[in-house]
Design an enzyme around this catalytic site. Sequence first.
Site, PDB file in Angstrom:
ATOM      1  N   LEU A 355       0.837  -1.213   0.000  1.00 51.80           N
ATOM      2  CA  LEU A 355       0.000   0.000   0.000  1.00 51.80           C
ATOM      3  C   LEU A 355       0.861   1.247   0.000  1.00 51.80           C
ATOM      4  O   LEU A 355       0.488   2.280  -0.536  1.00 51.80           O
ATOM      5  CB  LEU A 355      -0.903   0.019   1.239  1.00 51.80           C
ATOM      6  CG  LEU A 355      -2.004  -1.032   1.268  1.00 51.80           C
ATOM      7  CD1 LEU A 355      -2.659  -1.067   2.639  1.00 51.80           C
ATOM      8  CD2 LEU A 355      -3.038  -0.722   0.192  1.00 51.80           C
ATOM      9  N   GLY A 356       2.015   1.172   0.600  1.00 49.19           N
ATOM     10  CA  GLY A 356       2.884   2.333   0.664  1.00 49.19           C
ATOM     11  C   GLY A 356       4.055   2.053   1.564  1.00 49.19           C
ATOM     12  O   GLY A 356       4.087   1.036   2.270  1.00 49.19           O
ATOM     13  N   GLY A 358       6.308   3.800   4.467  1.00 46.98           N
ATOM     14  CA  GLY A 358       6.410   4.941   5.366  1.00 46.98           C
ATOM     15  C   GLY A 358       7.786   5.018   5.975  1.00 46.98           C
ATOM     16  O   GLY A 358       8.689   4.258   5.607  1.00 46.98           O
ATOM     17  N   GLY A 361       8.488   1.548   7.771  1.00 45.22           N
ATOM     18  CA  GLY A 361       8.373   0.243   7.131  1.00 45.22           C
ATOM     19  C   GLY A 361       7.334   0.223   6.043  1.00 45.22           C
ATOM     20  O   GLY A 361       6.742   1.248   5.701  1.00 45.22           O
ATOM     21  N   ARG A 362       7.173  -0.953   5.509  1.00 45.13           N
ATOM     22  CA  ARG A 362       6.267  -1.116   4.374  1.00 45.13           C
ATOM     23  C   ARG A 362       4.892  -1.545   4.894  1.00 45.13           C
ATOM     24  O   ARG A 362       4.782  -2.287   5.865  1.00 45.13           O
ATOM     25  CB  ARG A 362       6.822  -2.165   3.424  1.00 45.13           C
ATOM     26  CG  ARG A 362       8.178  -1.795   2.882  1.00 45.13           C
ATOM     27  CD  ARG A 362       8.935  -3.021   2.417  1.00 45.13           C
ATOM     28  NE  ARG A 362       8.558  -3.383   1.047  1.00 45.13           N
ATOM     29  CZ  ARG A 362       9.094  -2.830  -0.034  1.00 45.13           C
ATOM     30  NH1 ARG A 362      10.034  -1.905   0.088  1.00 45.13           N
ATOM     31  NH2 ARG A 362       8.715  -3.204  -1.229  1.00 45.13           N
ATOM     32  N   LYS A 378       1.566  -3.514   8.795  1.00 44.81           N
ATOM     33  CA  LYS A 378       2.757  -2.671   8.691  1.00 44.81           C
ATOM     34  C   LYS A 378       3.928  -3.415   9.300  1.00 44.81           C
ATOM     35  O   LYS A 378       3.874  -3.845  10.448  1.00 44.81           O
ATOM     36  CB  LYS A 378       2.478  -1.376   9.467  1.00 44.81           C
ATOM     37  CG  LYS A 378       3.567  -0.340   9.389  1.00 44.81           C
ATOM     38  CD  LYS A 378       3.019   0.946   9.980  1.00 44.81           C
ATOM     39  CE  LYS A 378       4.024   2.068   9.937  1.00 44.81           C
ATOM     40  NZ  LYS A 378       3.409   3.327  10.363  1.00 44.81           N
ATOM     41  N   ASP A 475       2.626  12.679  15.431  1.00 42.78           N
ATOM     42  CA  ASP A 475       2.967  12.788  14.012  1.00 42.78           C
ATOM     43  C   ASP A 475       1.722  13.074  13.167  1.00 42.78           C
ATOM     44  O   ASP A 475       1.385  12.334  12.256  1.00 42.78           O
ATOM     45  CB  ASP A 475       3.665  11.508  13.559  1.00 42.78           C
ATOM     46  CG  ASP A 475       4.489  11.724  12.297  1.00 42.78           C
ATOM     47  OD1 ASP A 475       4.652  12.903  11.889  1.00 42.78           O
ATOM     48  OD2 ASP A 475       4.952  10.735  11.715  1.00 42.78           O
TER      49      ASP A 475
HETATM   50  N1  LIG Z   1      -4.767   1.250   7.491  1.00 41.27           N
HETATM   51  C1  LIG Z   1      -4.388   1.568   6.246  1.00 41.27           C
HETATM   52  N2  LIG Z   1      -5.218   1.365   5.214  1.00 41.27           N
HETATM   53  C2  LIG Z   1      -4.847   1.666   3.973  1.00 41.27           C
HETATM   54  N3  LIG Z   1      -3.649   2.167   3.621  1.00 41.27           N
HETATM   55  C3  LIG Z   1      -2.773   2.415   4.611  1.00 41.27           C
HETATM   56  C4  LIG Z   1      -3.083   2.108   5.964  1.00 41.27           C
HETATM   57  N4  LIG Z   1      -2.016   2.418   6.730  1.00 41.27           N
HETATM   58  C5  LIG Z   1      -1.079   2.925   5.873  1.00 41.27           C
HETATM   59  N5  LIG Z   1      -1.507   2.914   4.600  1.00 41.27           N
HETATM   60  C6  LIG Z   1      -0.762   3.304   3.403  1.00 41.27           C
HETATM   61  O1  LIG Z   1       0.628   3.045   3.617  1.00 41.27           O
HETATM   62  C7  LIG Z   1       1.388   4.208   3.474  1.00 41.27           C
HETATM   63  C8  LIG Z   1       2.494   4.227   4.500  1.00 41.27           C
HETATM   64  O2  LIG Z   1       1.953   4.218   5.767  1.00 41.27           O
HETATM   65  P1  LIG Z   1       2.744   4.693   7.026  1.00 41.27           P
HETATM   66  O3  LIG Z   1       3.898   3.784   7.239  1.00 41.27           O
HETATM   67  O4  LIG Z   1       1.777   4.850   8.129  1.00 41.27           O
HETATM   68  O5  LIG Z   1       3.260   6.100   6.536  1.00 41.27           O
HETATM   69  P2  LIG Z   1       4.122   7.148   7.330  1.00 41.27           P
HETATM   70  O6  LIG Z   1       5.210   6.382   8.029  1.00 41.27           O
HETATM   71  O7  LIG Z   1       4.630   8.014   6.238  1.00 41.27           O
HETATM   72  O8  LIG Z   1       3.171   7.752   8.244  1.00 41.27           O
HETATM   73  C9  LIG Z   1       0.405   5.332   3.686  1.00 41.27           C
HETATM   74  O9  LIG Z   1       0.767   6.466   2.948  1.00 41.27           O
HETATM   75  C10 LIG Z   1      -0.911   4.755   3.188  1.00 41.27           C
HETATM   76  O10 LIG Z   1      -1.060   5.017   1.798  1.00 41.27           O
END
Ligand SMILES: Nc1ncnc2c1ncn2[C@@H]1O[C@H](COP(=O)(O)OP(=O)(O)O)[C@@H](O)[C@H]1O
Length: 544
Positions: A355-356, A358, A361-362, A378, A475
């Site tokens: 999904l992304g 951060g 982590g992934r 995560k 954050d």
């Molecule tokens: N519960 C979730 N449902 C859907 N997508 C999510 C969720 N949590 C995180 N993501 C996706 O994963 C990406 C990275 O998340 P995260 O690690 O929380 O980002 P960051 O560390 O930048 O705050 C987010 O930008 C989002 O697109």
Amino acid sequence: MTIFHFLLPILLFHGFQCAALDAAGNDQFAFSGFHGADLNLDGTATVTPEGLLELTNGSVQLKGHAFFPDPFRLRRLPGGAVQSFSASFVFGILTTYPNLSCHGITFVVAPSKNFSTALAAQYMGLANFDNNGNTSNHIFAAEIDTMQNIEFEDIDNNHVGVDINGLRSMQSHTAGYYGNGENESFQSMSLISGDVMRAWVDYDEELAQIDVTIAPIHMSKPTRPLVSATYNLSVVITEQAYIGFSSATGPINSRHYILGWSFGINRPAPAIDIANLPKLPRLGSKPRSKVQEILTPVAIATFLLTLGLVAVLLVRKRLRYAELREDWEAEFGPHRFSYKDLFHATNGFNDKHLLGVGGFGRVYKGVLRTSKLEVAAKRVSHESRQGMKEFVAEVVSIGHIRHRNLVQLLGYCRRKGELLLVYAYMPNGSLDKYLHYEGEKPVLNWAHRSQIMKGIASGLLYLHEKWEKVVIHRDVKASNVLLDEEMNGRLGDFGLSRLYDHGTDPQTTHMVGTMGYMAPELVRTGKASPLTDVFAFGTFLPRF
Ligand SMILES: Nc1ncnc2c1ncn2[C@@H]1O[C@H](COP(=O)(O)OP(=O)(O)O)[C@@H](O)[C@H]1O
Ligand SMILES: *[C@@H]1O[C@H](CO)[C@@H](O)[C@H](O)[C@H]1NC(C)=O
Ligand SMILES: *[C@@H]1O[C@H](CO)[C@@H](O)[C@H](O)[C@H]1NC(C)=O
Ligand SMILES: *[C@@H]1O[C@H](CO)[C@@H](O)[C@H](O)[C@H]1NC(C)=O
Ligand SMILES: *[C@@H]1O[C@H](CO)[C@@H](O)[C@H](O)[C@H]1NC(C)=O
Ligand SMILES: *[C@@H]1O[C@H](CO)[C@@H](O)[C@H](O)[C@H]1NC(C)=O
Ligand SMILES: *[C@@H]1O[C@H](CO)[C@@H](O)[C@H](O)[C@H]1NC(C)=O
């Protein structure tokens, strides 16, 4: 009619009787196996529990004898001619080496059962250096010899011979048989093949002919004998003669077995019950067939390979799903996910489910197999075990927070050097994707934006004031605002400061938060408070 005429038939009858019978009145016998057989044994000879007559037992340079206990009168009248007789026996020779054996088996007709002065090895328990070949021995024997002894002019190391008074055969032939019927050519046999074989020794009184024949066990008696010698046994065999076997080993350990034996005077040797003979033990010296020679190593290799593969797979499976679990976690049980479930939910953390990525982590999308619940998992790398208990307690405690503007933390999973946090899945992703929208017109209208903003404010207020503990987010920023299926703003990633405090990412170890969103006192002191969250929220608003 004289008294002589009257008595003659009786005398003849009695003479015939006496000549034809042994002391117990038998003129034939048959042993199919030797269970309970009454035999006189000496040396290495024994009857095994299986019923085999074991003439030699695998010890070297020893001899063994087995005799029918009573002597037979083979002569017609005292001083008369030796009558026809037939002996048959089933034998087997086992060797330690595939092509070496010594020495052999003899079927013997002798004046005495006492062979104490005979030698082992090439003398086969029949004679010794001094008396070998001496006519006063009165021994007739058929030898089955697996050694070539030059001194006895043996033809080879696999032969059958007719012996009179000693080991120098008067007639011999390489072991084998002449076929019956269609193919009458000679077929050779290896005496030490470990196969069970049968032998026949026949004496014909009329022709003074001695025939010795051998054949594989399941073959009927070949019509043409292997060895045929003309010799009047009347000059050899004594009035009373014992019949039996003599066998000896030399320097190579071999075992000589008799499985069955029959004998008849003036008649063919009685039948031996081949089907019910005891089985020859296997010494593993029987030469294997080509197919076996190739297949056995292949089968063993395949088996070992399969075993190895299974072991590797099992270990891999264990490693793949290995988790860290400690006693104190028991109380958090319901919040703990198994790594295996998460692994399957995300198709093995496949990139297609990413999904992304951060700061820590992934994040992968997954569907739990049993509940069909959509989750976001995560993966946070986390080396330190210190403070883990407190952290997990916090995760679990945070897991109890439920608010329509907060992303629910469902649970966690721990592995070596890694922590997995499982969140409710937000189908519409994070807010930053909508804000940094480039190109066509944005999908978020003002009504949406204000709804999201109010939602975030409400979520933050809940964390700061409404829940049982004060939870500082630390954050607040666009990428931590996620949109659920109704496009409600939900604040994610809250309250996990402790994890990040112990995190391994050097850039963020003591600095949780994102530059630009951090209140000046937070940057200065590093101490977060609800107010620093409010500052970040305030910074976040205009970027909307
Ligand atoms: N519960 C979730 N449902 C859907 N997508 C999510 C969720 N949590 C995180 N993501 C996706 O994963 C990406 C990275 O998340 P995260 O690690 O929380 O980002 P960051 O560390 O930048 O705050 C987010 O930008 C989002 O697109
Ligand atoms: C064979 O028999 C002899 C004599 O009975 C005995 O001394 C020896 O130990 C036996 N060997 C084996 C291997 O049984
Ligand atoms: C064999 O010898 C015996 C006695 O010496 C004699 O009676 C008999 O005829 C001989 N047999 C043959 C076939 O020559
Ligand atoms: C036994 O076999 C081996 C190898 O097959 C061979 O070298 C040896 O000469 C053979 N010995 C006899 C006595 O045949
Ligand atoms: C066998 O013969 C030897 C010598 O000829 C003798 O010493 C021994 O006692 C004999 N054994 C039996 C059992 O008769
Ligand atoms: C044969 O044996 C007898 C009796 O043991 C003996 O007297 C005779 O000398 C021996 N003959 C030979 C040629 O050795
Ligand atoms: C007889 O058998 C031998 C050995 O197996 C073989 O070589 C020969 O060709 C056979 N002869 C006939 C006529 O079948």
